[in-house]
Write a protein that holds these residues in place. Sequence first.
Motif, PDB file in Angstrom:
ATOM      1  N   GLU A  87       0.824  -1.202   0.000  1.00  0.00           N
ATOM      2  CA  GLU A  87       0.000   0.000   0.000  1.00  0.00           C
ATOM      3  C   GLU A  87       0.861   1.256   0.000  1.00  0.00           C
ATOM      4  O   GLU A  87       0.565   2.237  -0.705  1.00  0.00           O
ATOM      5  CB  GLU A  87      -0.931  -0.003   1.209  1.00  0.00           C
ATOM      6  CG  GLU A  87      -1.983   1.087   1.201  1.00  0.00           C
ATOM      7  CD  GLU A  87      -3.016   0.914   0.113  1.00  0.00           C
ATOM      8  OE1 GLU A  87      -3.600   1.928  -0.300  1.00  0.00           O
ATOM      9  OE2 GLU A  87      -3.221  -0.237  -0.339  1.00  0.00           O
ATOM     10  N   ASP A  91       1.030   4.125  -2.787  1.00  0.00           N
ATOM     11  CA  ASP A  91       0.855   5.553  -2.500  1.00  0.00           C
ATOM     12  C   ASP A  91       2.073   6.360  -2.950  1.00  0.00           C
ATOM     13  O   ASP A  91       1.941   7.521  -3.354  1.00  0.00           O
ATOM     14  CB  ASP A  91       0.609   5.768  -1.005  1.00  0.00           C
ATOM     15  CG  ASP A  91      -0.736   5.224  -0.561  1.00  0.00           C
ATOM     16  OD1 ASP A  91      -1.611   5.040  -1.429  1.00  0.00           O
ATOM     17  OD2 ASP A  91      -0.914   4.969   0.645  1.00  0.00           O
ATOM     18  N   ASN A 135      -6.188  17.435  -8.599  1.00  0.00           N
ATOM     19  CA  ASN A 135      -6.154  16.992  -7.202  1.00  0.00           C
ATOM     20  C   ASN A 135      -7.317  17.560  -6.396  1.00  0.00           C
ATOM     21  O   ASN A 135      -7.853  16.895  -5.505  1.00  0.00           O
ATOM     22  CB  ASN A 135      -4.821  17.388  -6.560  1.00  0.00           C
ATOM     23  CG  ASN A 135      -3.660  16.555  -7.072  1.00  0.00           C
ATOM     24  OD1 ASN A 135      -3.828  15.377  -7.400  1.00  0.00           O
ATOM     25  ND2 ASN A 135      -2.481  17.151  -7.139  1.00  0.00           N
ATOM     26  N   ASP A 138     -10.410  15.432  -6.643  1.00  0.00           N
ATOM     27  CA  ASP A 138     -10.280  14.048  -6.149  1.00  0.00           C
ATOM     28  C   ASP A 138      -9.597  13.093  -7.122  1.00  0.00           C
ATOM     29  O   ASP A 138      -9.941  11.904  -7.197  1.00  0.00           O
ATOM     30  CB  ASP A 138     -11.653  13.465  -5.762  1.00  0.00           C
ATOM     31  CG  ASP A 138     -12.290  14.222  -4.616  1.00  0.00           C
ATOM     32  OD1 ASP A 138     -11.540  14.713  -3.755  1.00  0.00           O
ATOM     33  OD2 ASP A 138     -13.530  14.330  -4.593  1.00  0.00           O
ATOM     34  N   ASP A 140      -6.818  10.562  -7.975  1.00  0.00           N
ATOM     35  CA  ASP A 140      -6.045   9.683  -7.090  1.00  0.00           C
ATOM     36  C   ASP A 140      -4.617   9.507  -7.598  1.00  0.00           C
ATOM     37  O   ASP A 140      -3.661   9.650  -6.852  1.00  0.00           O
ATOM     38  CB  ASP A 140      -6.745   8.325  -6.973  1.00  0.00           C
ATOM     39  CG  ASP A 140      -6.103   7.449  -5.919  1.00  0.00           C
ATOM     40  OD1 ASP A 140      -5.717   7.987  -4.860  1.00  0.00           O
ATOM     41  OD2 ASP A 140      -5.972   6.228  -6.153  1.00  0.00           O
ATOM     42  N   GLN A 141      -4.474   9.179  -8.872  1.00  0.00           N
ATOM     43  CA  GLN A 141      -3.159   9.009  -9.487  1.00  0.00           C
ATOM     44  C   GLN A 141      -3.161   9.678 -10.849  1.00  0.00           C
ATOM     45  O   GLN A 141      -4.173   9.671 -11.558  1.00  0.00           O
ATOM     46  CB  GLN A 141      -2.803   7.520  -9.629  1.00  0.00           C
ATOM     47  CG  GLN A 141      -2.845   6.719  -8.330  1.00  0.00           C
ATOM     48  CD  GLN A 141      -1.762   7.125  -7.349  1.00  0.00           C
ATOM     49  OE1 GLN A 141      -0.758   7.739  -7.745  1.00  0.00           O
ATOM     50  NE2 GLN A 141      -1.946   6.796  -6.084  1.00  0.00           N
ATOM     51  N   THR A 180      -9.260   7.667 -10.545  1.00  0.00           N
ATOM     52  CA  THR A 180      -9.999   8.078  -9.351  1.00  0.00           C
ATOM     53  C   THR A 180     -10.363   6.848  -8.518  1.00  0.00           C
ATOM     54  O   THR A 180     -10.131   5.712  -8.940  1.00  0.00           O
ATOM     55  CB  THR A 180     -11.276   8.830  -9.747  1.00  0.00           C
ATOM     56  OG1 THR A 180     -12.081   7.985 -10.571  1.00  0.00           O
ATOM     57  CG2 THR A 180     -10.944  10.100 -10.506  1.00  0.00           C
ATOM     58  N   ASN A 181     -10.952   7.091  -7.357  1.00  0.00           N
ATOM     59  CA  ASN A 181     -11.288   5.977  -6.462  1.00  0.00           C
ATOM     60  C   ASN A 181     -12.417   5.114  -7.006  1.00  0.00           C
ATOM     61  O   ASN A 181     -12.482   3.919  -6.724  1.00  0.00           O
ATOM     62  CB  ASN A 181     -11.670   6.504  -5.077  1.00  0.00           C
ATOM     63  CG  ASN A 181     -10.474   7.086  -4.351  1.00  0.00           C
ATOM     64  OD1 ASN A 181      -9.352   6.642  -4.548  1.00  0.00           O
ATOM     65  ND2 ASN A 181     -10.709   8.090  -3.525  1.00  0.00           N
ATOM     66  N   ASN A 182     -13.320   5.697  -7.769  1.00  0.00           N
ATOM     67  CA  ASN A 182     -14.433   4.934  -8.333  1.00  0.00           C
ATOM     68  C   ASN A 182     -14.946   5.648  -9.581  1.00  0.00           C
ATOM     69  O   ASN A 182     -14.552   6.780  -9.891  1.00  0.00           O
ATOM     70  CB  ASN A 182     -15.553   4.750  -7.306  1.00  0.00           C
ATOM     71  CG  ASN A 182     -15.988   6.059  -6.675  1.00  0.00           C
ATOM     72  OD1 ASN A 182     -16.441   6.965  -7.371  1.00  0.00           O
ATOM     73  ND2 ASN A 182     -15.837   6.182  -5.357  1.00  0.00           N
ATOM     74  N   ASN A 185     -16.635   9.073  -9.118  1.00  0.00           N
ATOM     75  CA  ASN A 185     -15.706  10.200  -9.007  1.00  0.00           C
ATOM     76  C   ASN A 185     -15.122  10.570 -10.369  1.00  0.00           C
ATOM     77  O   ASN A 185     -14.831  11.739 -10.636  1.00  0.00           O
ATOM     78  CB  ASN A 185     -14.583   9.871  -8.030  1.00  0.00           C
ATOM     79  CG  ASN A 185     -15.024   9.984  -6.581  1.00  0.00           C
ATOM     80  OD1 ASN A 185     -16.120  10.459  -6.299  1.00  0.00           O
ATOM     81  ND2 ASN A 185     -14.188   9.543  -5.672  1.00  0.00           N
TER      82      ASN A 185
END
Length: 237
Positions: A87, A91, A135, A138, A140-141, A180-182, A185
């Motif tokens: 993890e 990150d 950013n 939201d 994420d990468q 994104t996370n989902n 998003n």
Amino acid sequence: MEKKQKLSLFLIAMIIGLMVVVQFRSVHKPIVRDTRDTWQLREDLAKAKDLQSKLLIEITSNEDKLAKYETKRKQSKEQALVETLNELKKDAGLEKVHGPGLKMIIEPAYEDLLVNHTKAQISPDILKRLINELNIYDADQISIDGRRVINTTVIRDINGDTKIDGHSLNHFPIEIHVITNNLQNAEKLYNQMKVSKIDDEFFIDSMKINVLKPESNLTIPAYQDTIRIQNMEPANQ
């Protein structure tokens, strides 16, 4: 008188005779012992041995279970450390990531370049503003032209050439991938970028940015360079 004496003697003789017969039978008749208690003891002993055997089997089984539980516990700790390490690597940008997101295409506004007779070049400042805006919404990468963006990423102008961590951004079009996370998003990010003023800023630099519709699965590569850590030292135990 003689009759009474004879009767008495007869009775005495009979009693003595009966006693002799009883005594004789007692001496010569084999003694038969009651063995029921012995067999009961044997049965109880057999039951006790059977119970002992079952208890030993159960104890052995429980000891095996405890050994397995201890092994699993140690493995779970090791697994937790491995998962935490993975993890942290993720990150830090050291692992390839997959997920829902969107793509953006940056290319020169050739019609403007022809009018102004300028060379197609993307500004480091506008790239930084774009990353900050992503950013905020939201992201994420992020990757730019196949280069992973991490906390230590440097985007700057070197001798008139915009570079990201030493990689030149002078070949167009330039693709930006955002995860994104989902998917929800990703849809939100898409809508935000469609109404963003960042497009106008790109146009000022004779560039245009096209935001593509969200996808369910994008890939962003791992960070390719060495991460240099400064001003850190081991903590005192």
